[in-house]
Design a protein around this motif. Structure first.
Motif, mmCIF file in Angstrom:
data_model
loop_
_atom_site.group_PDB
_atom_site.id
_atom_site.type_symbol
_atom_site.label_atom_id
_atom_site.label_comp_id
_atom_site.label_asym_id
_atom_site.label_seq_id
_atom_site.Cartn_x
_atom_site.Cartn_y
_atom_site.Cartn_z
ATOM 1 N N ARG A 57 0.741 -1.385 0.147
ATOM 2 C CA ARG A 57 -0.032 -0.039 -0.049
ATOM 3 C C ARG A 57 0.929 1.343 -0.107
ATOM 4 O O ARG A 57 0.454 2.141 -0.337
ATOM 5 C CB ARG A 57 -0.927 0.117 1.242
ATOM 6 C CG ARG A 57 -2.117 -1.018 1.170
ATOM 7 C CD ARG A 57 -2.747 -0.947 2.532
ATOM 8 N NE ARG A 57 -3.500 -2.067 2.509
ATOM 9 C CZ ARG A 57 -4.723 -1.892 2.485
ATOM 10 N NH1 ARG A 57 -5.452 -0.808 2.447
ATOM 11 N NH2 ARG A 57 -5.810 -3.133 2.718
ATOM 12 N N LYS A 58 2.135 1.072 0.366
ATOM 13 C CA LYS A 58 2.707 2.388 0.440
ATOM 14 C C LYS A 58 3.919 2.553 -0.925
ATOM 15 O O LYS A 58 4.813 3.386 -1.068
ATOM 16 C CB LYS A 58 3.916 2.040 1.890
ATOM 17 C CG LYS A 58 2.935 2.656 2.764
ATOM 18 C CD LYS A 58 3.868 2.598 4.192
ATOM 19 C CE LYS A 58 3.014 2.879 5.482
ATOM 20 N NZ LYS A 58 3.843 2.258 6.590
ATOM 21 N N GLY A 102 3.320 3.247 -3.934
ATOM 22 C CA GLY A 102 2.927 4.340 -4.724
ATOM 23 C C GLY A 102 3.537 5.535 -4.179
ATOM 24 O O GLY A 102 3.972 6.526 -4.597
ATOM 25 N N GLU A 103 3.280 5.789 -2.870
ATOM 26 C CA GLU A 103 3.775 6.743 -2.182
ATOM 27 C C GLU A 103 5.491 6.900 -2.225
ATOM 28 O O GLU A 103 5.890 7.985 -2.463
ATOM 29 C CB GLU A 103 3.375 6.802 -0.587
ATOM 30 C CG GLU A 103 2.640 7.862 0.100
ATOM 31 C CD GLU A 103 2.359 7.451 1.588
ATOM 32 O OE1 GLU A 103 3.198 7.384 2.372
ATOM 33 O OE2 GLU A 103 1.040 6.901 2.012
ATOM 34 N N THR A 104 5.925 5.767 -2.091
ATOM 35 C CA THR A 104 7.487 5.611 -2.155
ATOM 36 C C THR A 104 7.857 6.052 -3.486
ATOM 37 O O THR A 104 8.890 6.822 -3.773
ATOM 38 C CB THR A 104 7.944 4.236 -1.852
ATOM 39 O OG1 THR A 104 7.143 3.824 -0.563
ATOM 40 C CG2 THR A 104 9.301 4.067 -1.706
ATOM 41 N N ALA A 129 6.227 7.981 -5.376
ATOM 42 C CA ALA A 129 6.002 9.365 -5.412
ATOM 43 C C ALA A 129 7.208 10.406 -4.990
ATOM 44 O O ALA A 129 7.593 11.403 -5.417
ATOM 45 C CB ALA A 129 4.891 9.801 -4.788
ATOM 46 N N ASP A 130 7.902 9.684 -3.668
ATOM 47 C CA ASP A 130 8.828 10.419 -3.064
ATOM 48 C C ASP A 130 10.072 10.596 -4.062
ATOM 49 O O ASP A 130 10.719 11.395 -3.928
ATOM 50 C CB ASP A 130 9.172 9.758 -1.878
ATOM 51 C CG ASP A 130 8.191 10.231 -0.798
ATOM 52 O OD1 ASP A 130 7.470 11.033 -0.710
ATOM 53 O OD2 ASP A 130 8.208 9.197 0.426
ATOM 54 N N SER A 168 9.487 12.751 -6.881
ATOM 55 C CA SER A 168 9.550 14.497 -6.493
ATOM 56 C C SER A 168 10.810 14.892 -6.371
ATOM 57 O O SER A 168 11.230 16.170 -6.453
ATOM 58 C CB SER A 168 8.548 14.692 -5.540
ATOM 59 O OG SER A 168 8.849 13.934 -4.326
ATOM 60 N N GLU A 187 -8.205 -0.068 -3.891
ATOM 61 C CA GLU A 187 -7.368 -0.266 -2.921
ATOM 62 C C GLU A 187 -6.293 -1.372 -3.224
ATOM 63 O O GLU A 187 -6.756 -2.462 -3.453
ATOM 64 C CB GLU A 187 -8.213 -0.444 -1.463
ATOM 65 C CG GLU A 187 -7.602 -0.357 -0.389
ATOM 66 C CD GLU A 187 -8.925 -0.325 0.826
ATOM 67 O OE1 GLU A 187 -8.962 -1.501 0.959
ATOM 68 O OE2 GLU A 187 -9.361 0.565 1.329
ATOM 69 N N CYS A 238 -1.834 -1.924 8.488
ATOM 70 C CA CYS A 238 -3.096 -2.267 7.417
ATOM 71 C C CYS A 238 -3.991 -3.045 8.087
ATOM 72 O O CYS A 238 -5.185 -2.824 7.989
ATOM 73 C CB CYS A 238 -2.688 -2.888 6.219
ATOM 74 S SG CYS A 238 -1.557 -1.984 5.314
#
Ligand SMILES: [Zn+2]
Length: 148
Positions: free
Chosen positions: A94-95, A97-99, A101-102, A105, A131, A143
């Protein structure tokens, strides 16, 4: 998710591999002279790291007279890909995508890079899920507390 790690090149060893990938064939002296300013290693340090990489099967040794010539047994492309994937294997699905994105950026990108990423994202839109399922072991992420 299965962790596939054959060679597993470590931090300092990457410095050596990058020189060998660039030069194709290199002596420990060649490697030392490239890294001289960047790493400030003693020749013995370079030799130790080379020895580890030979042991791991990442470098091949050839004898030429009284010199050892090193070449890469693994491709740069495959190793970089493995390393990138192993980062994502260390976080909950679940993380991911965020990783990414980091990483994104913080990267300096060319217009071509941005276009490439845009085309990948366009494709991802077609298969995106509501999800992302977590497949962590209970106790390694939160989670289950939220959804179990
Ligand atoms: Zn999880």
């Amino acid at each position: 998710m299965e962790v596939v790690e054959k060679t597993k090149i470590s931090g300092a060893e990457w410095e050596i591999m990058r020189v060998v990938w660039t030069l194709k064939n290199a002596t420990s002296k060649d490697i030392s002279s490239v890294l001289q300013n960047k790493m400030d290693w003693k020749p013995a340090t370079t030799k130790t790291l080379i020895g580890r990489l030979v042991k791991k099967g990442a470098l091949i040794t050839e004898n030429e007279g009284n010199r050892f010539i090193y070449s890469a047994a693994v491709s740069e492309e495959a190793e970089v890909k493995n390393a990138a994937q192993s980062i994502l294997q260390n976080v909950c699905n679940r993380k991911v995508g965020e990783t990414i994105a980091d990483l994104l950026s913080e990267a300096t990108l060319s217009h071509d890079d941005v276009a490439l990423l845009e085309s990948i994202l366009e494709e991802k839109k077609l298969t995106a899920v509501d999800e992302v399922p977590c497949d962590c072991v209970p106790g390694q992420c939160t989670c289950q507390h939220m959804h179990g």
